[in-house]
Scaffold this motif. Structure first.
Motif, short mmCIF file in Angstrom:
data_model
loop_
_atom_site.label_atom_id
_atom_site.label_comp_id
_atom_site.label_asym_id
_atom_site.label_seq_id
_atom_site.Cartn_x
_atom_site.Cartn_y
_atom_site.Cartn_z
N PHE A 54 0.88 -1.04 0.01
CA PHE A 54 -0.04 0.06 -0.02
C PHE A 54 0.61 1.26 0.12
CE2 PHE A 54 -3.84 -2.10 2.57
CZ PHE A 54 -4.15 -2.97 1.49
N TYR A 55 0.44 2.17 -0.51
CA TYR A 55 1.04 3.67 -0.29
C TYR A 55 0.03 4.61 0.29
CZ TYR A 55 -0.70 5.69 -4.89
OH TYR A 55 -1.49 6.22 -6.05
N GLY A 56 0.56 5.66 0.90
CA GLY A 56 -0.21 6.24 1.80
C GLY A 56 -1.41 6.97 1.40
N HIS A 57 -1.35 7.85 0.29
CA HIS A 57 -2.38 8.52 -0.46
C HIS A 57 -3.53 7.51 -0.40
CE1 HIS A 57 0.09 12.05 -2.30
NE2 HIS A 57 0.01 12.15 -0.93
N GLN A 58 -3.10 6.31 -0.93
CA GLN A 58 -4.32 5.35 -1.12
C GLN A 58 -5.06 4.85 0.14
OE1 GLN A 58 -5.30 6.24 -4.23
NE2 GLN A 58 -5.27 4.12 -4.85
N LEU A 59 -4.00 4.59 1.16
CA LEU A 59 -4.56 4.13 2.22
C LEU A 59 -5.45 5.39 3.25
CD1 LEU A 59 -4.68 1.86 4.31
CD2 LEU A 59 -2.42 2.46 5.32
N GLU A 60 -5.05 6.42 2.95
CA GLU A 60 -5.78 7.40 3.74
C GLU A 60 -7.09 7.56 3.21
OE1 GLU A 60 -2.18 10.71 5.27
OE2 GLU A 60 -3.18 10.98 3.11
N ASN A 61 -7.27 7.28 1.94
CA ASN A 61 -8.75 7.50 1.12
C ASN A 61 -9.51 6.45 1.17
OD1 ASN A 61 -8.01 10.23 0.26
ND2 ASN A 61 -6.99 9.38 -1.40
N HIS A 62 -8.62 5.05 1.53
CA HIS A 62 -9.61 3.77 1.69
C HIS A 62 -9.09 3.14 2.89
CE1 HIS A 62 -10.86 4.55 -2.57
NE2 HIS A 62 -9.66 4.95 -2.93
N PHE A 63 -9.05 3.71 3.78
CA PHE A 63 -8.53 3.09 5.05
C PHE A 63 -9.55 1.66 5.30
CE2 PHE A 63 -7.47 2.53 9.72
CZ PHE A 63 -6.04 2.65 9.65
N ALA A 64 -10.76 1.84 5.08
CA ALA A 64 -11.63 0.69 5.70
C ALA A 64 -11.07 -0.61 4.65
CB ALA A 64 -12.95 1.08 5.46
N GLU A 65 -10.78 -0.32 3.51
CA GLU A 65 -10.35 -1.19 2.50
C GLU A 65 -9.41 -1.90 3.03
OE1 GLU A 65 -11.79 1.50 1.58
OE2 GLU A 65 -13.90 0.69 0.67
N GLY A 66 -8.24 -0.96 3.46
CA GLY A 66 -6.99 -1.38 3.93
C GLY A 66 -7.22 -2.41 5.08
N LEU A 67 -8.12 -2.11 5.89
CA LEU A 67 -8.30 -2.54 7.44
C LEU A 67 -8.81 -3.97 6.94
CD1 LEU A 67 -8.02 -2.11 10.40
CD2 LEU A 67 -10.32 -1.35 10.40
N GLU A 85 8.90 6.54 6.19
CA GLU A 85 8.47 6.87 7.77
C GLU A 85 7.19 7.31 7.77
OE1 GLU A 85 11.45 9.10 9.77
OE2 GLU A 85 12.76 7.32 9.69
N LYS A 86 6.84 8.28 6.73
CA LYS A 86 5.53 8.84 6.91
C LYS A 86 4.34 7.72 6.76
CE LYS A 86 2.75 12.84 5.25
NZ LYS A 86 2.77 13.94 4.27
N MET A 87 4.78 6.66 5.75
CA MET A 87 3.93 5.58 5.46
C MET A 87 3.91 4.74 6.66
SD MET A 87 1.85 4.13 3.54
CE MET A 87 0.93 2.46 3.27
N ASP A 88 5.02 4.27 7.15
CA ASP A 88 5.03 3.45 8.65
C ASP A 88 4.28 4.11 9.67
OD1 ASP A 88 6.58 1.44 7.90
OD2 ASP A 88 8.58 2.22 8.85
N VAL A 89 3.76 5.30 9.75
CA VAL A 89 3.12 5.90 10.93
C VAL A 89 1.85 5.37 10.36
CG1 VAL A 89 1.89 8.01 11.49
CG2 VAL A 89 4.38 7.84 11.22
N LEU A 90 1.14 5.40 9.14
CA LEU A 90 -0.10 4.96 8.58
C LEU A 90 -0.19 3.39 8.94
CD1 LEU A 90 -0.88 6.74 5.51
CD2 LEU A 90 -2.22 7.12 7.67
N LEU A 91 0.95 2.60 8.61
CA LEU A 91 0.85 1.28 8.82
C LEU A 91 0.68 0.76 10.07
CD1 LEU A 91 3.10 -0.15 5.78
CD2 LEU A 91 0.62 -0.07 5.91
N ASP A 92 1.21 1.51 10.99
CA ASP A 92 1.35 1.40 12.49
C ASP A 92 -0.21 1.42 12.79
OD1 ASP A 92 3.87 0.51 12.87
OD2 ASP A 92 4.68 2.20 13.57
N ARG A 93 -0.65 2.45 12.24
CA ARG A 93 -2.20 2.91 12.79
C ARG A 93 -2.99 1.75 12.26
NH1 ARG A 93 -5.61 7.42 9.77
NH2 ARG A 93 -7.78 6.65 10.39
N LEU A 94 -2.87 1.22 11.16
CA LEU A 94 -3.80 0.33 10.57
C LEU A 94 -3.70 -1.05 11.44
CD1 LEU A 94 -5.21 -0.51 8.00
CD2 LEU A 94 -3.22 -1.61 6.93
N TYR A 95 -2.36 -1.64 11.71
CA TYR A 95 -2.49 -2.73 12.57
C TYR A 95 -2.95 -2.53 13.91
CZ TYR A 95 0.64 -5.55 9.27
OH TYR A 95 1.00 -6.31 8.29
N LYS A 96 -2.78 -1.40 14.54
CA LYS A 96 -3.16 -1.15 15.81
C LYS A 96 -4.77 -1.20 15.90
CE LYS A 96 -2.95 2.45 19.68
NZ LYS A 96 -2.65 3.51 19.98
N GLU A 97 -5.25 -0.56 14.80
CA GLU A 97 -6.87 -0.36 14.56
C GLU A 97 -7.46 -1.91 14.47
OE1 GLU A 97 -9.07 2.68 12.52
OE2 GLU A 97 -7.87 4.26 13.33
#
Length: 235
Positions: free
Chosen positions: A34-47, A79-91
């Motif tokens: 995944f890359y960040g812009h997409q994950l921010e826009n489609h977080f539920a799908e990534g989850l 690193e900016k993407m890693d922050v999003l991935l950490d959040r994804l796994y946490k949620e």
């Protein structure tokens, strides 16, 4: 005939859920980069993808060509993407066991390549286990020594969007090519591969269910998809 790990780049999108459901029905566990812009826009799908068993890797935040940006910009993208991935796994309530990275476009940073590889090593990144890949092109380019995860076969189905000369038959020709310029013949007996396909809504508009069509085709041609193994970075 051949065995392969499946990797999927550029998600998540509105297609991701149906892609994951289809792969699960085939007992195929993918690595999704995944890359960040997409994950921010489609977080539920990534989850959803993560909760269904996919391994999620870092494909940068904004999908730049790493050959054209500074080392500090490269690190910021990771690193900016890693922050999003950490959040994804946490949620998802899941531990992030593996850290995987794939360069956008396979561009490994140009003159900064060694610095980026050292950064990935020092920050605990893992690799898709390629120990059984015995491909001359792969080893000649020392891809087996890099920490990032490349591929040995790319459908390049995204080119359906980019050129009227590139058709579905062009993809089939790639699948059956016995002497590709890069990578290795996909259907060569007893070969091992890391296959790349993309999560692109635009491709799906041109060829609906393209991912089902292509994956079903190579399975019928003799490719066996196996679950990816993850290994520690090489010292």
């Amino acid at each position: 005939m051949s065995k392969a790990f499946l990797t999927i780049d550029d998600g998540p999108t509105t297609l991701t859920r149906t892609m994951v459901d289809y792969l699960k029905s085939k007992n195929i566990m993918p690595v999704l980069f995944f890359y960040g812009h997409q994950l921010e826009n489609h977080f539920a799908e990534g989850l959803y993808a993560l909760q269904q068993g996919a391994i999620i890797g870092n494909h940068s935040y904004s999908h730049p060509n790493f050959n054209n940006i500074t080392f500090d910009e490269c690190v910021n993208e990771i690193e900016k993407m890693d922050v999003l991935l950490d959040r994804l796994y946490k949620e998802a309530g899941m531990q992030r066991t593996y850290k995987l990275f794939r360069f956008p476009y396979g561009a490994k940073g140009g003159e900064n390549k060694a610095l980026i590889q050292q950064y990935l090593h020092d920050n605990g990144y893992h690799r898709v286990d390629d120990s059984q890949i015995d491909i001359e092109w792969y080893k000649k380019n020392e891809l087996d020594k890099d920490i990032d995860s490349l591929w040995t076969f790319d459908f390049v189905e995204y080119n359906l969007n980019n050129s009227s000369d590139f058709t579905f038959d062009s993809i089939l020709q790639r699948i059956h090519d016995s002497n590709p310029e890069t990578g290795a013949p996909l259907l060569e007996k007893d070969s091992k591969h890391i296959i790349l396909i993309h999560d692109h809504e635009s491709t799906n508009k041109i060829l609906p269910d393209y991912y089902k069509i292509l994956i079903d085709y190579v399975i019928e041609a003799g490719v066996e998809f196996i679950s990816p193994r993850i290994s520690a970075a090489k010292q």
